[in-house]
Design an enzyme around this catalytic site. Structure first.
Site, mmCIF file in Angstrom:
data_model
loop_
_atom_site.group_PDB
_atom_site.id
_atom_site.type_symbol
_atom_site.label_atom_id
_atom_site.label_comp_id
_atom_site.label_asym_id
_atom_site.label_seq_id
_atom_site.Cartn_x
_atom_site.Cartn_y
_atom_site.Cartn_z
ATOM 1 N N ASP A 76 36.320 36.884 46.819
ATOM 2 C CA ASP A 76 36.552 37.852 46.538
ATOM 3 C C ASP A 76 35.389 38.796 46.583
ATOM 4 O O ASP A 76 35.743 40.485 46.674
ATOM 5 C CB ASP A 76 36.271 37.652 44.756
ATOM 6 C CG ASP A 76 37.183 36.474 44.420
ATOM 7 O OD1 ASP A 76 38.362 36.505 44.740
ATOM 8 O OD2 ASP A 76 37.432 36.432 42.878
ATOM 9 N N THR A 93 39.535 41.763 41.295
ATOM 10 C CA THR A 93 38.774 41.697 42.408
ATOM 11 C C THR A 93 39.210 43.083 43.036
ATOM 12 O O THR A 93 38.714 43.637 43.951
ATOM 13 C CB THR A 93 39.472 40.323 43.514
ATOM 14 O OG1 THR A 93 38.670 39.020 42.417
ATOM 15 C CG2 THR A 93 38.744 40.702 44.138
ATOM 16 N N LYS A 95 29.039 38.710 41.471
ATOM 17 C CA LYS A 95 30.146 38.139 40.757
ATOM 18 C C LYS A 95 28.865 36.641 40.207
ATOM 19 O O LYS A 95 28.769 36.150 41.097
ATOM 20 C CB LYS A 95 31.047 38.065 41.039
ATOM 21 C CG LYS A 95 31.976 37.232 40.371
ATOM 22 C CD LYS A 95 33.540 36.533 41.246
ATOM 23 C CE LYS A 95 34.969 36.275 40.309
ATOM 24 N NZ LYS A 95 35.883 36.708 40.415
ATOM 25 N N GLY A 125 43.925 40.998 38.640
ATOM 26 C CA GLY A 125 43.434 42.278 39.741
ATOM 27 C C GLY A 125 42.250 42.976 39.552
ATOM 28 O O GLY A 125 42.124 44.119 40.064
ATOM 29 N N GLY A 172 33.832 39.910 36.370
ATOM 30 C CA GLY A 172 33.638 37.900 35.551
ATOM 31 C C GLY A 172 35.000 37.090 36.440
ATOM 32 O O GLY A 172 35.722 37.689 36.861
ATOM 33 N N SER A 173 34.631 36.109 35.746
ATOM 34 C CA SER A 173 35.394 34.736 36.095
ATOM 35 C C SER A 173 36.832 34.734 35.339
ATOM 36 O O SER A 173 35.796 34.346 34.100
ATOM 37 C CB SER A 173 34.496 34.082 36.766
ATOM 38 O OG SER A 173 33.942 34.352 37.611
ATOM 39 N N GLY A 174 37.503 35.235 35.856
ATOM 40 C CA GLY A 174 38.846 34.847 34.650
ATOM 41 C C GLY A 174 39.054 35.673 33.632
ATOM 42 O O GLY A 174 38.778 37.196 34.039
ATOM 43 N N ARG A 214 49.424 47.057 38.930
ATOM 44 C CA ARG A 214 50.663 46.512 39.247
ATOM 45 C C ARG A 214 51.513 47.702 38.436
ATOM 46 O O ARG A 214 52.913 46.872 37.983
ATOM 47 C CB ARG A 214 51.269 45.257 38.640
ATOM 48 C CG ARG A 214 50.255 44.689 39.523
ATOM 49 C CD ARG A 214 50.435 42.791 39.708
ATOM 50 N NE ARG A 214 49.635 42.441 40.244
ATOM 51 C CZ ARG A 214 49.021 41.461 39.536
ATOM 52 N NH1 ARG A 214 48.975 41.055 38.019
ATOM 53 N NH2 ARG A 214 47.965 40.900 40.324
#
Length: 241
Positions: free
Chosen positions: A55, A16, A37, A14, A117-119, A181
């Protein structure tokens, strides 16, 4: 100019979504804010052959910021794999100088820059015979403080603990944790919240329920997570400690 890095314990937790809520709150409170990003993979190719940076498009839509998509991400890939591998497959390697230049322009234009970040923090951005660097290298080079996004459910304690331990080992500031969540009253989720704070010594600053339209913290708390950018950040790839 102030900056903050949004990192995740993993992909699809989550980042993004949370980034969008953060930009929305900044924008609604009159802050001149931008999103950045370095690389996005797994994007849709449009009928004209161009790639839609999904994103960035989501963040722009949910937040209402006027920043153009072209300014948000210098590298966009179609293949849904780590950026370093997508770059190899598509023949478009990430150049450190380009992401640095793009980021510098944003920092000179906006008052708040939110970096996603990415991942996870160790996600490789480039790894080939020419050079190798990761998301952590960019964070270190820009002296970025981090906000960690994690799923509220099963398995998050290990992911949060390991990520926090790595950040501490690199002297990267961790400003707080967001549990996404989150279900109020769920025994596991409530326990995870407390245990994350105990294990890391870092506060859980927000618990976001599924589908929330707003970030459940004050603008004052949000702004306090950002730190001023150093006048002379490292322009090259840092050496890990």
């Amino acid at each position: 100019m102030k900056q903050l890095m949004i990192i995740g314990t993993d992909t699809d937790v989550g980042k993004t979504y949370v980034s969008g809520l953060i930009l929305k709150k900044l924008h609604e409170n009159g802050k001149k804010a931008a999103y950045f990003k370095a690389a996005m993979s797994g994007n849709e190719r449009l009928v004209d052959g161009s790639l839609l940076p999904g994103d960035a498009d989501f963040v722009k839509t949910i937040s209402g910021i006027s920043q153009s998509l072209a300014d948000m991400c210098p590298y966009v890939y179609e293949t849904a794999v780590s950026p370093h591998l997508a770059a190899q497959i598509e023949g478009n390697p990430i150049e450190w100088e380009k992401i640095q230049e793009t980021y510098d322009i944003l920092c000179g234009t906006y008052d708040f820059v939110t970096v996603e970040g990415s991942g996870g923090i160790l996600c490789p951005l480039r790894h080939d015979e020419a050079t190798s660097f990761s998301l952590a290298d960019f964070v270190l080079s820009q002296h970025l403080p981090c906000l960690l996004v994690a799923d509220a459910g099963l398995g998050t304690l290990n992911h949060v603990g390991l990520t926090a331990a790595y950040l501490k080992s690199q002297n990267i500031p961790l400003q707080g944790i967001i549990l996404n969540r989150f279900q109020t009253g769920n025994l596991l989720h409530e326990d995870n919240k407390g245990m994350c704070e105990i294990m890391t010594g870092v506060p859980v600053i927000a618990c976001i329920p599924e589908g929330a339209a707003d970030l459940p913290i004050s603008i004052e708390t949000l702004v306090s997570l950002y730190t001023e950018r150093t006048e002379n950040p490292c322009s090259g790839i840092p050496t890990h400690k």
